[in-house]
Design a protein around this motif. Sequence first.
Motif, mmCIF file in Angstrom:
data_model
loop_
_atom_site.group_PDB
_atom_site.id
_atom_site.type_symbol
_atom_site.label_atom_id
_atom_site.label_comp_id
_atom_site.label_asym_id
_atom_site.label_seq_id
_atom_site.Cartn_x
_atom_site.Cartn_y
_atom_site.Cartn_z
ATOM 1 N N SER A 25 -2.695 -11.077 10.979
ATOM 2 C CA SER A 25 -3.834 -11.888 10.548
ATOM 3 C C SER A 25 -5.068 -11.026 10.316
ATOM 4 O O SER A 25 -5.863 -11.283 9.405
ATOM 5 C CB SER A 25 -4.150 -12.963 11.593
ATOM 6 O OG SER A 25 -3.104 -13.901 11.687
ATOM 7 N N ALA A 26 -5.227 -9.998 11.134
ATOM 8 C CA ALA A 26 -6.376 -9.100 10.984
ATOM 9 C C ALA A 26 -6.349 -8.378 9.642
ATOM 10 O O ALA A 26 -7.400 -8.013 9.106
ATOM 11 C CB ALA A 26 -6.408 -8.091 12.126
ATOM 12 N N LEU A 27 -5.156 -8.187 9.091
ATOM 13 C CA LEU A 27 -5.040 -7.532 7.786
ATOM 14 C C LEU A 27 -5.504 -8.444 6.656
ATOM 15 O O LEU A 27 -5.817 -7.962 5.557
ATOM 16 C CB LEU A 27 -3.591 -7.096 7.546
ATOM 17 C CG LEU A 27 -3.098 -5.929 8.405
ATOM 18 C CD1 LEU A 27 -1.590 -5.765 8.280
ATOM 19 C CD2 LEU A 27 -3.805 -4.632 8.024
ATOM 20 N N ASN A 28 -5.523 -9.751 6.913
ATOM 21 C CA ASN A 28 -6.058 -10.710 5.949
ATOM 22 C C ASN A 28 -5.445 -10.542 4.556
ATOM 23 O O ASN A 28 -6.148 -10.525 3.540
ATOM 24 C CB ASN A 28 -7.579 -10.567 5.875
ATOM 25 C CG ASN A 28 -8.244 -11.753 5.199
ATOM 26 O OD1 ASN A 28 -7.716 -12.866 5.227
ATOM 27 N ND2 ASN A 28 -9.394 -11.511 4.567
ATOM 28 N N GLY A 29 -4.126 -10.399 4.524
ATOM 29 C CA GLY A 29 -3.433 -10.262 3.244
ATOM 30 C C GLY A 29 -3.375 -8.849 2.710
ATOM 31 O O GLY A 29 -2.739 -8.593 1.674
ATOM 32 N N GLY A 30 -4.030 -7.909 3.382
ATOM 33 C CA GLY A 30 -4.020 -6.515 2.939
ATOM 34 C C GLY A 30 -2.922 -5.718 3.616
ATOM 35 O O GLY A 30 -2.001 -6.269 4.220
ATOM 36 N N TYR A 31 -3.040 -4.404 3.530
ATOM 37 C CA TYR A 31 -2.005 -3.519 4.058
ATOM 38 C C TYR A 31 -2.555 -2.607 5.148
ATOM 39 O O TYR A 31 -3.739 -2.269 5.155
ATOM 40 C CB TYR A 31 -1.409 -2.664 2.933
ATOM 41 C CG TYR A 31 -0.491 -3.450 2.025
ATOM 42 C CD1 TYR A 31 0.890 -3.455 2.233
ATOM 43 C CD2 TYR A 31 -1.001 -4.211 0.982
ATOM 44 C CE1 TYR A 31 1.736 -4.185 1.415
ATOM 45 C CE2 TYR A 31 -0.164 -4.948 0.157
ATOM 46 C CZ TYR A 31 1.203 -4.930 0.385
ATOM 47 O OH TYR A 31 2.035 -5.668 -0.414
ATOM 48 N N LEU A 32 -1.672 -2.235 6.039
ATOM 49 C CA LEU A 32 -1.993 -1.305 7.118
ATOM 50 C C LEU A 32 -1.650 0.102 6.656
ATOM 51 O O LEU A 32 -0.483 0.416 6.394
ATOM 52 C CB LEU A 32 -1.201 -1.656 8.369
ATOM 53 C CG LEU A 32 -1.369 -0.765 9.597
ATOM 54 C CD1 LEU A 32 -2.795 -0.855 10.135
ATOM 55 C CD2 LEU A 32 -0.366 -1.147 10.674
ATOM 56 N N ALA A 33 -2.640 0.969 6.522
ATOM 57 C CA ALA A 33 -2.415 2.331 6.039
ATOM 58 C C ALA A 33 -1.856 3.206 7.161
ATOM 59 O O ALA A 33 -2.430 3.269 8.247
ATOM 60 C CB ALA A 33 -3.722 2.923 5.509
ATOM 61 N N MET A 34 -0.742 3.858 6.892
ATOM 62 C CA MET A 34 -0.115 4.764 7.856
ATOM 63 C C MET A 34 0.545 5.910 7.107
ATOM 64 O O MET A 34 1.005 5.742 5.976
ATOM 65 C CB MET A 34 0.958 4.034 8.684
ATOM 66 C CG MET A 34 0.449 2.913 9.562
ATOM 67 S SD MET A 34 1.791 2.059 10.456
ATOM 68 C CE MET A 34 2.391 3.381 11.541
ATOM 69 N N ALA A 35 0.610 7.058 7.743
ATOM 70 C CA ALA A 35 1.426 8.141 7.200
ATOM 71 C C ALA A 35 2.890 7.721 7.266
ATOM 72 O O ALA A 35 3.256 6.801 8.010
ATOM 73 C CB ALA A 35 1.195 9.420 8.002
ATOM 74 N N LEU A 36 3.741 8.358 6.476
ATOM 75 C CA LEU A 36 5.161 8.015 6.401
ATOM 76 C C LEU A 36 5.748 7.841 7.792
ATOM 77 O O LEU A 36 5.741 8.760 8.608
ATOM 78 C CB LEU A 36 5.926 9.099 5.643
ATOM 79 C CG LEU A 36 5.625 9.203 4.141
ATOM 80 C CD1 LEU A 36 6.193 10.499 3.575
ATOM 81 C CD2 LEU A 36 6.174 8.009 3.392
ATOM 82 N N VAL A 37 6.257 6.654 8.069
ATOM 83 C CA VAL A 37 6.611 6.281 9.434
ATOM 84 C C VAL A 37 7.921 6.896 9.932
ATOM 85 O O VAL A 37 8.211 6.841 11.134
ATOM 86 C CB VAL A 37 6.666 4.751 9.596
ATOM 87 C CG1 VAL A 37 5.311 4.139 9.300
ATOM 88 C CG2 VAL A 37 7.744 4.137 8.687
ATOM 89 N N ASP A 38 8.704 7.469 9.043
ATOM 90 C CA ASP A 38 9.965 8.078 9.465
ATOM 91 C C ASP A 38 9.993 9.590 9.272
ATOM 92 O O ASP A 38 11.021 10.220 9.513
ATOM 93 C CB ASP A 38 11.145 7.442 8.713
ATOM 94 C CG ASP A 38 11.363 5.988 9.087
ATOM 95 O OD1 ASP A 38 11.210 5.658 10.282
ATOM 96 O OD2 ASP A 38 11.655 5.178 8.195
ATOM 97 N N ALA A 39 8.870 10.179 8.824
ATOM 98 C CA ALA A 39 8.878 11.616 8.551
ATOM 99 C C ALA A 39 7.629 12.334 9.031
ATOM 100 O O ALA A 39 7.704 13.453 9.537
ATOM 101 C CB ALA A 39 9.065 11.857 7.041
ATOM 102 N N VAL A 40 6.464 11.719 8.870
ATOM 103 C CA VAL A 40 5.195 12.382 9.198
ATOM 104 C C VAL A 40 4.799 12.021 10.631
ATOM 105 O O VAL A 40 4.834 10.848 11.011
ATOM 106 C CB VAL A 40 4.100 11.949 8.204
ATOM 107 C CG1 VAL A 40 2.762 12.586 8.565
ATOM 108 C CG2 VAL A 40 4.504 12.324 6.779
ATOM 109 N N PRO A 41 4.421 13.012 11.439
ATOM 110 C CA PRO A 41 4.134 12.747 12.856
ATOM 111 C C PRO A 41 3.201 11.572 13.120
ATOM 112 O O PRO A 41 3.500 10.722 13.960
ATOM 113 C CB PRO A 41 3.528 14.076 13.327
ATOM 114 C CG PRO A 41 4.241 15.092 12.503
ATOM 115 C CD PRO A 41 4.393 14.458 11.147
#
Length: 250
Positions: A124-140
């Motif tokens: 809900s906090a994203l309010n329809g947007g996206y959560l920015a993260m580095a590559l979740v299976d490769a980048v630390p």
Amino acid sequence: MIAALVLGAMVLAPLRAGAEGILVFAAASLKTALDEVAMGYQQETGKNVTVSYAASSVLARQIQLGAPADLFISANVDWMNVLQDQGLVEAASRVDLLGNGLVLIGGAGQSDLGAMQPDVDLSSALNGGYLAMALVDAVPAGIYGKAALQSLGLWQGVQGQIAQTDNVRAALALVATGAAPLGIVYRSDAQVEDRVRVVAEFSSQLHPPIIYPAAVTTGAPENARAFLAHLQSETAAVVFKKQGFALPNG
């Protein structure tokens, strides 16, 4: 991806041959602090330090493909272990250089969420947007972030709302420019960008320890060891602490 890695290694190859100093491969999250440390070292010694920044996974693969790095600083132990097991870094030179923490960031007007808890409604906090993260299976940074969300039981609810980036500084940029309302980055990253603010912190218990190991590569020149020693000096420690990093002794 392989072609890009090979091209990157080829482009970097002349750097060692044409420079009197050393070529450092370092995790992207180190850029602001390490640039300052390297500049001070060059002014003090007159020796050139060239730093190439990217995700630890990308840098490790480039070293595997023959890129001429003299010193590697990873944002997690796994990628350093891979190179050590393959004999591409000198195990005797390896040190745990720094530590870090994870935070949730938002734009300047984003409301505080407090400490990250299982009852936080992140979707809900994203309010329809996206959560920015580095590559979740490769980048630390992405791996740590995913682990923290899984520990909280929040991953399942937001995994369809993740904007993955090549490195943690790219995730920081998405939030800073308003392209993503929230992002997960290192504590040190949040300190270097005025357009974002920390809206929540992750307990270190939620993810594996964030450790930055450093080691010279096999066959690196002696001045690479000298710079690694400088990175462990009190002079460098002052810079790293100012930029939000933790030291091995806490």
